[in-house]
Scaffold this active site. Structure first.
Site, PDB file in Angstrom:
ATOM      1  N   SER A 123       0.812  -1.206   0.000  1.00 36.49           N
ATOM      2  CA  SER A 123       0.000   0.000   0.000  1.00 36.49           C
ATOM      3  C   SER A 123       0.846   1.255   0.000  1.00 36.49           C
ATOM      4  O   SER A 123       0.322   2.357  -0.212  1.00 36.49           O
ATOM      5  CB  SER A 123      -0.911   0.017   1.237  1.00 36.49           C
ATOM      6  OG  SER A 123      -0.131   0.019   2.425  1.00 36.49           O
ATOM      7  N   HIS A 144      -3.447  -3.879  -5.214  1.00 36.67           N
ATOM      8  CA  HIS A 144      -3.699  -3.326  -3.872  1.00 36.67           C
ATOM      9  C   HIS A 144      -5.161  -3.487  -3.508  1.00 36.67           C
ATOM     10  O   HIS A 144      -6.023  -2.749  -3.972  1.00 36.67           O
ATOM     11  CB  HIS A 144      -3.290  -1.848  -3.828  1.00 36.67           C
ATOM     12  CG  HIS A 144      -3.479  -1.237  -2.482  1.00 36.67           C
ATOM     13  ND1 HIS A 144      -3.862   0.079  -2.305  1.00 36.67           N
ATOM     14  CD2 HIS A 144      -3.357  -1.761  -1.227  1.00 36.67           C
ATOM     15  CE1 HIS A 144      -3.958   0.329  -1.016  1.00 36.67           C
ATOM     16  NE2 HIS A 144      -3.666  -0.765  -0.342  1.00 36.67           N
ATOM     17  N   GLU A 156      -6.701  -1.537  -6.648  1.00 33.54           N
ATOM     18  CA  GLU A 156      -5.831  -0.683  -7.460  1.00 33.54           C
ATOM     19  C   GLU A 156      -4.830  -1.574  -8.191  1.00 33.54           C
ATOM     20  O   GLU A 156      -4.073  -2.311  -7.558  1.00 33.54           O
ATOM     21  CB  GLU A 156      -5.092   0.328  -6.578  1.00 33.54           C
ATOM     22  CG  GLU A 156      -6.005   1.365  -5.965  1.00 33.54           C
ATOM     23  CD  GLU A 156      -5.278   2.326  -5.038  1.00 33.54           C
ATOM     24  OE1 GLU A 156      -5.628   3.514  -5.027  1.00 33.54           O
ATOM     25  OE2 GLU A 156      -4.351   1.878  -4.314  1.00 33.54           O
ATOM     26  N   ASN A 194      -4.467   6.425  -1.241  1.00 31.73           N
ATOM     27  CA  ASN A 194      -3.623   6.910  -0.152  1.00 31.73           C
ATOM     28  C   ASN A 194      -2.907   8.209  -0.497  1.00 31.73           C
ATOM     29  O   ASN A 194      -2.382   8.879   0.396  1.00 31.73           O
ATOM     30  CB  ASN A 194      -2.611   5.843   0.262  1.00 31.73           C
ATOM     31  CG  ASN A 194      -3.249   4.788   1.147  1.00 31.73           C
ATOM     32  OD1 ASN A 194      -4.171   5.063   1.905  1.00 31.73           O
ATOM     33  ND2 ASN A 194      -2.763   3.559   1.047  1.00 31.73           N
TER      34      ASN A 194
END
Length: 508
Positions: A123, A144, A156, A194
């Site tokens: 991540s 991800h 992802e 993120n």
């Protein structure tokens, strides 16, 4: 490129919560699954845990007993890494340490066939760096997943610098075949979610550090006015303060200490104190059994003004307010704004009532003023934040409070900080999303999809930005930058270009 065929084996390395979740997803898609963990006995324990999860689904009526039995029969722990030979896909979910992941994939290259797809669930690390030492780095891709993997739909699919298009396409097709919603993403710090989500946490912590409001009030405003499912304080307590701060620091380091990603000192102190959230029993909130959650600041009932005056037209974000005010039985008079400006109301005492524009009124210069915060939808929101200027009287704040209470809203009166709570958070989310799209991190559609599905935002930030207007967001951030010089709030080039195009069209 087609998905990996269901009859082919999927291997998962690392058997913590995420590894078990990924294994469950692959089992549900019909694959034989092999589990491996470097710690003896962990793979066997993980296989039992996955079987127990399937048992619970049967008990809830969400899985047929026969399907559960077939899935468990396809799930096997591997005592050695060699047991993963013959796999069509290996997904690692081990500790977030680059050297550990690099060694693992180096060892796997000597075991699996050349057509085996390798995937990292990292991540925060660079997919390019993970693949760097490999003999064939082109077959490694980022996959991800979001926790809990069996429930959250987003994946992802991250292309490293050397990732071959065919490998990324096969990973994308496989995630889709597993019932997930994949989005494509370049190998950038934080990927999509993120990276873009940092202001949701960072602005809340900065507001706390500035003593604008307490955690319960900030959370309540972002939920009740912004439409977010959880506030940042309660959400980071759920995630774990150490986990959330580690991601923030990783993105900050990867962007060479860019001010837009600066971590929070308040959160750092929380982590240093071992107050990690629910898992430690205390974080921003006390999670001990029987502990009461503090109430947000909510203003006492006030009398609504009998009449207000609207000068000019409110900005698009607040365009519905005149209609709501009249529907509440408050007389509304419309007047031209002096000098062609406007977009504000005047209260009976003469104070201006306006949507925050990123500037503080703390100096008290000019007319008394009350700012109100942005809302996702003023029709349906149930809370609005207000702040009075230094020159505003208590009667002015009470009148503004009574007005919004007459519209059916609870009111939180907060300190007069630039941008208040929701507006500054949303403006930065829009800006980072525009920057990511402008730099080719992902398509605008995939960015909005990722933020809605990955972190449950009520609206994709780019869609939100279009509704607010790029020129309004850009002007708001320029005002914020003048209040807080240093680059944190400076509008990105993609946002500035979009705002300039819009403004030129309006003038033509």
């Amino acid at each position: 490129m087609t998905a990996i065929e269901p009859e082919r084996t999927v291997a998962v390395v690392g058997t913590g919560t995420m590894g078990q979740g990924i294994a469950q997803v692959a089992l549900a898609a019909g694959h034989p699954v092999r589990l491996y963990d470097a710690l003896p006995g962990r793979a066997e324990a993980a296989a039992r845990a996955v079987a127990a999860r399937l048992d619970r689904l049967v008990a809830k009526g969400r899985l047929e007993a026969g399907a559960r039995d077939a899935a468990v029969a396809r799930l096997r722990p591997a005592a050695e890494l060699d047991g993963l030979a013959g796999s069509a896909l290996v997904v690692e979910a081990v500790v977030e340490q680059l050297d550990v992941k690099q060694k693992l994939f180096g060892d796997l290259e000597a075991i699996v066939d050349d057509d085996c797809l390798l995937a990292t669930n990292t991540s925060s690390l660079s997919v390019t760096a993970v693949a760097g030492p490999l003999r064939r780095p082109g077959r490694l891709v980022g996959l991800h997943f979001f926790n809990p993997a069996p429930l959250l739909p987003l994946v992802e699919v991250v292309r490293g610098h050397a990732t071959e298009p065919a490998a990324a396409d096969r990973a994308y097709a496989t995630a889709a075949a597993w019932g997930k919603t994949p989005v494509r993403c370049a190998d950038t710090p934080g990927f999509i979610v993120n990276r873009v989500a940092r202001p949701f946490y960072a602005e809340a912590f900065r507001l706390l550090e500035e003593r604008a409001a307490d955690p319960a009030t900030i959370d309540a405003v972002l939920r009740g006015s912004g439409g977010f499912a959880m506030g940042p304080f309660e959400l980071t307590d759920l995630i774990g303060q150490d986990v959330n701060e580690a991601v923030t620091r990783s993105v900050y380091e990867a962007f060479f200490h860019h001010p837009k990603f600066t971590p929070s000192l308040a959160q750092r102190r929380l982590v240093e104190a071992g107050l990690l959230g629910r898992k430690s029993g205390h974080g921003w909130y006390d999670h001990a059994e029987g502990a009461e959650r503090p109430d947000p600041h909510t203003a006492a009932p006030e009398k609504a003004p009998g009449a207000v005056t609207l000068h000019g037209e409110p900005p698009p974000a607040a365009a519905v307010l005149p209609e709501l005010i009249e529907a509440a039985g408050i007389a509304l008079t419309r007047e031209e704004a002096p000098g062609g400006g406007g977009g504000y109301f005047t209260l009976p005492g003469g104070a201006r009532l306006a949507l925050t524009d990123g500037r503080s009124t703390v100096s008290g210069a000019g007319a008394p003023a009350v700012r109100f915060d942005l809302a996702l939808d003023y029709r349906s929101c149930d809370r609005v934040a207000l702040a009075g200027s230094a020159s505003a009287s208590p009667a002015d704040v009470r009148a503004a409070t009574g007005l919004f209470q007459a519209l059916g809203k609870e009111v939180s009166v907060v300190d007069d900080v630039p941008g208040l709570i929701v507006a500054r958070t949303v403006a930065l989310l829009v800006d980072l999303a525009e920057d990511a799209a402008g730099r080719g991190v992902a398509t605008p559609e995939d960015i909005d999809t990722a933020m809605r599905l990955g972190v449950n935002y009520p609206r994709g930030p780019l869609e939100w930005g279009r509704e607010l207007g790029a020129e309004w967001v850009g002007r708001f951030l320029r005002n914020m930058e003048s209040e807080y010089p240093g680059g944190r709030y400076a509008p990105s080039q993609p946002l500035r270009r979009r705002a300039a195009v819009k403004e030129s069209l309006l003038q033509s």
